[in-house]
Design an enzyme around this catalytic site. Structure first.
Site, mmCIF file in Angstrom:
data_model
loop_
_atom_site.group_PDB
_atom_site.id
_atom_site.type_symbol
_atom_site.label_atom_id
_atom_site.label_comp_id
_atom_site.label_asym_id
_atom_site.label_seq_id
_atom_site.Cartn_x
_atom_site.Cartn_y
_atom_site.Cartn_z
ATOM 1 N N ASN A 265 1.452 13.739 4.339
ATOM 2 C CA ASN A 265 0.592 12.833 5.133
ATOM 3 C C ASN A 265 1.071 11.392 5.103
ATOM 4 O O ASN A 265 0.808 10.621 6.030
ATOM 5 C CB ASN A 265 -0.856 12.903 4.632
ATOM 6 N N ARG B 231 -6.672 3.438 18.524
ATOM 7 C CA ARG B 231 -6.168 4.749 18.971
ATOM 8 C C ARG B 231 -6.796 5.265 20.252
ATOM 9 O O ARG B 231 -6.121 5.867 21.077
ATOM 10 C CB ARG B 231 -6.383 5.799 17.873
ATOM 11 N N SER C 223 -4.245 11.152 -1.251
ATOM 12 C CA SER C 223 -3.415 10.007 -0.835
ATOM 13 C C SER C 223 -3.795 9.545 0.566
ATOM 14 O O SER C 223 -3.498 8.410 0.941
ATOM 15 C CB SER C 223 -1.925 10.354 -0.906
ATOM 16 N N GLY C 224 -4.468 10.384 1.319
ATOM 17 C CA GLY C 224 -4.975 9.988 2.637
ATOM 18 C C GLY C 224 -5.999 8.866 2.558
ATOM 19 O O GLY C 224 -6.291 8.202 3.545
ATOM 20 N N GLN D 98 -7.153 18.212 2.922
ATOM 21 C CA GLN D 98 -6.465 16.929 2.914
ATOM 22 C C GLN D 98 -6.385 16.310 1.525
ATOM 23 O O GLN D 98 -7.388 16.255 0.788
ATOM 24 C CB GLN D 98 -7.158 15.979 3.897
ATOM 25 N N CYS E 142 -3.353 11.119 10.388
ATOM 26 C CA CYS E 142 -2.357 11.963 9.714
ATOM 27 C C CYS E 142 -2.561 13.461 9.958
ATOM 28 O O CYS E 142 -1.618 14.197 10.257
ATOM 29 C CB CYS E 142 -2.351 11.664 8.222
ATOM 30 N N HIS F 89 -0.989 17.247 3.287
ATOM 31 C CA HIS F 89 -2.162 17.873 3.915
ATOM 32 C C HIS F 89 -1.798 19.285 4.379
ATOM 33 O O HIS F 89 -0.685 19.524 4.872
ATOM 34 C CB HIS F 89 -2.595 17.083 5.158
ATOM 35 N N GLY G 40 0.819 -1.214 0.000
ATOM 36 C CA GLY G 40 0.000 0.000 0.000
ATOM 37 C C GLY G 40 0.851 1.261 0.000
ATOM 38 O O GLY G 40 2.089 1.202 0.065
ATOM 39 N N ARG H 210 -4.443 -11.064 -2.280
ATOM 40 C CA ARG H 210 -4.356 -10.416 -3.601
ATOM 41 C C ARG H 210 -2.909 -10.153 -4.021
ATOM 42 O O ARG H 210 -2.578 -10.193 -5.190
ATOM 43 C CB ARG H 210 -5.095 -9.061 -3.578
HETATM 44 N N1 LIG Z 1 -2.682 7.330 3.466
HETATM 45 C C1 LIG Z 1 -2.526 8.070 4.569
HETATM 46 O O1 LIG Z 1 -2.275 9.290 4.555
HETATM 47 C C2 LIG Z 1 -2.641 7.426 5.894
HETATM 48 C C3 LIG Z 1 -2.217 8.144 6.987
HETATM 49 C C4 LIG Z 1 -2.318 7.579 8.237
HETATM 50 C C5 LIG Z 1 -2.837 6.322 8.359
HETATM 51 N N2 LIG Z 1 -3.258 5.628 7.275
HETATM 52 C C6 LIG Z 1 -3.812 4.294 7.477
HETATM 53 O O2 LIG Z 1 -2.916 3.311 6.968
HETATM 54 C C7 LIG Z 1 -3.675 2.213 6.473
HETATM 55 C C8 LIG Z 1 -3.298 1.930 5.023
HETATM 56 O O3 LIG Z 1 -3.466 3.081 4.237
HETATM 57 P P1 LIG Z 1 -2.880 3.195 2.757
HETATM 58 O O4 LIG Z 1 -3.090 4.589 2.376
HETATM 59 O O5 LIG Z 1 -1.511 2.597 2.661
HETATM 60 O O6 LIG Z 1 -3.905 2.228 1.936
HETATM 61 P P2 LIG Z 1 -3.671 1.439 0.557
HETATM 62 O O7 LIG Z 1 -2.707 2.142 -0.323
HETATM 63 O O8 LIG Z 1 -5.031 1.151 0.048
HETATM 64 O O9 LIG Z 1 -2.987 0.055 1.019
HETATM 65 C C9 LIG Z 1 -3.641 -0.895 1.808
HETATM 66 C C10 LIG Z 1 -2.691 -2.023 2.160
HETATM 67 O O10 LIG Z 1 -3.349 -2.891 3.091
HETATM 68 C C11 LIG Z 1 -3.370 -4.223 2.568
HETATM 69 N N3 LIG Z 1 -4.606 -4.895 2.953
HETATM 70 C C12 LIG Z 1 -5.876 -4.466 2.726
HETATM 71 N N4 LIG Z 1 -6.763 -5.368 3.243
HETATM 72 C C13 LIG Z 1 -6.028 -6.347 3.805
HETATM 73 C C14 LIG Z 1 -6.351 -7.541 4.492
HETATM 74 N N5 LIG Z 1 -7.610 -7.914 4.708
HETATM 75 N N6 LIG Z 1 -5.338 -8.318 4.951
HETATM 76 C C15 LIG Z 1 -4.054 -7.960 4.739
HETATM 77 N N7 LIG Z 1 -3.676 -6.839 4.085
HETATM 78 C C16 LIG Z 1 -4.653 -6.046 3.619
HETATM 79 C C17 LIG Z 1 -3.293 -4.046 1.053
HETATM 80 O O11 LIG Z 1 -2.802 -5.236 0.508
HETATM 81 P P3 LIG Z 1 -3.213 -5.764 -0.983
HETATM 82 O O12 LIG Z 1 -2.176 -5.217 -1.913
HETATM 83 O O13 LIG Z 1 -3.082 -7.241 -0.838
HETATM 84 O O14 LIG Z 1 -4.596 -5.293 -1.261
HETATM 85 C C18 LIG Z 1 -2.290 -2.884 0.976
HETATM 86 O O15 LIG Z 1 -0.980 -3.359 1.160
HETATM 87 C C19 LIG Z 1 -5.150 2.583 6.712
HETATM 88 O O16 LIG Z 1 -5.526 2.048 7.961
HETATM 89 C C20 LIG Z 1 -5.123 4.074 6.765
HETATM 90 O O17 LIG Z 1 -6.202 4.593 7.501
HETATM 91 C C21 LIG Z 1 -3.159 6.142 6.036
#
Ligand SMILES: NC(=O)c1ccc[n+]([C@@H]2O[C@H](COP(=O)([O-])OP(=O)(O)OC[C@H]3O[C@@H](n4cnc5c(N)ncnc54)[C@H](OP(=O)(O)O)[C@@H]3O)[C@@H](O)[C@H]2O)c1
Length: 333
Positions: free
Chosen positions: A311, A97, A156-157, A153, A126, A239, A10, A37
């Site tokens: 972020n 959290r 990418s969040g 925001q 974030c 952000h 991700g 996946r």
């Molecule tokens: N983006 C931000 O700014 C940000 C900031 C703070 C916190 N976060 C948090 O960080 C987390 C991930 O965000 P992201 O932006 O990186 O999302 P993302 O790009 O959609 O990536 C999601 C990741 O989680 C994996 N995943 C999803 N469902 C899963 C499952 N059931 N079992 C195992 N792995 C699974 C996906 O794997 P696959 O490739 O196999 O689908 C992928 O590696 C979220 O909780 C989000 O709220 C994000």
């Protein structure tokens, strides 16, 4: 140290792997995990390919540190498993959290909260991280009473798929057709949506609650009054926040500049009253940029600030790795 990254494919997980490498974190073995996946895909760490495995119980065998960024469902399911195998989990989702006995940590603000952890440490939201990095030094000087935030925001969040929704939507508008929305309640291209997460019967969104609740917990100020309007904007990364902070004591601009210029993690703009950073400058960098610091004309106890950060880095991956570094420094892992 054996380090697992759950969500390794991700946006946040891949940045975590990059940050671990950049900061020479003591990784002896990397264990990249995701869902079925992505099983079999490769990620690179220090120039070496590592095969991504689907998460399952055995994946946490022998793991010392597990960085989670796979969303709340997987966190609820797998964090207790990882802890039962002896790992310390730093979790980026909102799953843990606000649990009372789980530390919610921004290393520049409340590293002491890590003491006595029970295996899971939560990484804050974030938008909240960058706000508290900027507010804490001002609180130490003047005593924070009230915070009003409007966030701007980036998409990418919302994760990887949101980048495509903005890109394809923007192309559609430029070609004269209607942009589609799958992830967002309305099209995000060339638009502004005051709507992040579900809005409840009080009219407050999930993202707004995160800012309101998490900032009080991190700053250990249960009486702090926080209000927030969280807005999604058509920016890919970074952000921005317009913050009005009201203090117990009247802040002098000189002391505010001093506090911010000495604060860890803050980059105060050259001319703090006039200059400012923007998301395109903050993207890919570590600091929380603070600019446009000024007295509020209508309230002598208030300051206004413009706060920008990446972020994906300070809002997620970097903060998580800094927590892990702090755990090592304190002998808590
Ligand atoms: N983006 C931000 O700014 C940000 C900031 C703070 C916190 N976060 C948090 O960080 C987390 C991930 O965000 P992201 O932006 O990186 O999302 P993302 O790009 O959609 O990536 C999601 C990741 O989680 C994996 N995943 C999803 N469902 C899963 C499952 N059931 N079992 C195992 N792995 C699974 C996906 O794997 P696959 O490739 O196999 O689908 C992928 O590696 C979220 O909780 C989000 O709220 C994000």
């Amino acid at each position: 140290m054996r380090v697992a990254v759950l969500g390794a494919t991700g946006l946040v997980g891949s940045e975590m792997i990059k940050v671990l490498e950049e900061r020479a974190f003591p990784v002896d073995e990397l264990v990249p995990l995701a869902s079925e996946r992505s099983a079999g895909k490769e990620v690179f760490f220090k120039g070496k390919p590592y095969e991504v495995r689907a998460v399952e119980e055995g994946a946490f065998e022998g793991v010392d540190l597990a960085l989670f960024s796979a969303g709340s469902g997987p966190s609820r399911k797998w964090a207790p498993v990882a802890v039962s195998k002896g790992a310390v989990v730093v979790d980026n989702s909102s799953a843990w959290r606000m649990e009372e006995d789980i530390p919610l940590v921004v290393p520049e603000v409340n590293p002491h909260a890590l003491e006595g952890h029970k295996g899971i440490i939560a990484n804050p939201n974030c938008a909240t991280i960058q706000a508290v990095v900027a507010l804490k030094p001002l609180h130490d000087f003047f005593g924070l009473e009230k915070v009003q935030v409007v966030t701007f925001q980036s998409v990418s969040g919302t994760g990887l798929e949101a980048l495509d929704e903005l890109k394809e939507g923007s192309l559609a508008v430029l070609e004269g057709s209607s942009p589609k929305n799958f992830l967002y309640p309305k099209p995000i291209a060339f638009n502004v949506l005051p709507h992040i997460g579900k809005i409840d019967e009080r009219g407050i969104s999930e993202e707004e609650y995160k800012m309101m609740n998490e900032s009080k917990k991190i700053m250990e100020l249960p009486e702090l009054v926080v209000s927030c309007t969280a807005v999604r904007v058509p920016v890919f990364r970074g952000h921005s926040e317009a913050i009005v902070a009201t203090f117990k004591e009247e802040p002098s601009l000189q002391d505010a500049f001093k506090a911010l210029s000495e604060a860890p993690g803050v980059s105060l703009m050259d001319d703090p009253g006039c200059s400012y950073s923007v998301p395109s400058e903050a993207a890919g960098t570590d600091p929380v940029f603070v600019g446009r610091v000024r007295k509020e004309p209508l309230c002598e106890r208030s300051l206004s600030l413009w706060v920008v950060a990446d972020n994906i880095r300070k809002g997620a991956a970097l903060n998580a790795v800094q927590i892990a570094e702090e755990l090592i420094r304190k002998g808590l892992i």
